[in-house]
Design a protein around this motif. Sequence first.
Motif: not given
Length: 474
Positions: A150, A154, A156, A202-205, A271, A274-275
Amino acid sequence: MSEKTGRRRGRGALAVLVVVVLAVVLAVTTDLALHRPPRPPVGPAGIAPPPGLDLPQARPAPAVVEAAPTAPVAPEAVRRALAGPLADPDLGRHVVASVAGLDGGPRWELGGTGPGRVAVPASTTKVVTAAAALLALDPEDTFTTRVVADGPGRVVLVGGGDPFLAAAPPADGEEAYPPVADVVDLARQSARALRADGVRSVRVGYDDTLFSGPAVSPRWPATYLPDVVTPIHALWVDQGVDGDGLRVADPPRSAADAYAAALRAEGIRVRGGPTPVTAPAASPDLASVESAPLAAVVEQVLRVSDNEGAEVLLRHVGLATGRPGSFDGGRAGVQEELAAAGVDLAAPSVLWDGSGLSRENRLDPGLLVDVLQLTASEDRPELRAVVTGLPVAGFDGSLADRFDTGDPRAPGRVRAKTGTLSNVFGLAGLAVGADGRPVAFALLADRIRLPRTSLALQAMDQAAAALAGCRCTR
């Protein structure tokens, strides 16, 4: 008591197949239950006793007298077989029942007509949900959990409604059945794809939007949470139960945490936490895992009476029929699929969920028999997982520790879905009688006094066991 003919005439049934399946299950599961390999092809008479031990002459088991292939069920014979067990006062003041051959014909019923004919079905509801799922979907269909990219940096985790998605693969030497997908596999695939693109951080959603509506039925008692059932989501691991056996407060977030931890273990920096997000429809897949086929999911849900699994199946019925993946969408989808197959789920019968947890559910036992006849029909092989998923009396699933009273022929010759709530017991399934003819049956009692619970359970088992000893075609 009343008698009436079957609701759908002329429907072919795999009577012989059902008898063979029950016989094979009896032979195989006896060995499994005793934790030993299958027996060699030699009977007890071919094995000498230990020195010094004299044994009496063994008596052969009574032979099953085969009925004519087209012999119909005789309602009066059923009445005689069940009159005693179902009149047991421990079952309470409201007992309803229905018994019929697999191919229709005469039907014996107990319980009057109209509103008094329906009862709380408890988990026998799962037979209806499972049949509707196999009508709406294909037995080989699977449910996909994905990880998508995404934008820069990021990923997801997207829930696909896999009821058995796990936080980790089985331990070494263990094997899950049905096979389960896990987020560790997803993390490994994701890490390979990210490294190939030169991404190390990465960031995780996480996206839990496949299902909609309330996660908890308003028709369930508030006391069910958190000990009885997990709120229903399209994304969870281990059905929302943690390593200590406790249900987590936020199953989708817990699944995302497990995925993020597995991603870190693969050397990818994550980072922040999770959102929740909604993944764009065009997002490319980085990784995916598939659930077990629907038929295997159905078998497991029925065998162990999996409440969460049944509610996930209900939502998939809603989605497959063009409705929301919700309690209401699933209920409407179940009704539509059954109607198209010739089974009328109409008032006074009503179902508010897929698991049978709601005490506001009501079913006519004749409707359960209709569904069981449908699943055993030679014209509907796609529904066979309902039959093969029914627990075997005295051997597996929710009937493993039951049927130790009543007709001794019942273990291995009765397969049935249990239904249990406080004050409620039910059994719905198939039995092969002493004349070799299988019948479909549903027995429901919903006014059992709590002090009589254990005795009522025995009475219910004895009633179903009586069908195994019944020459019900005479």
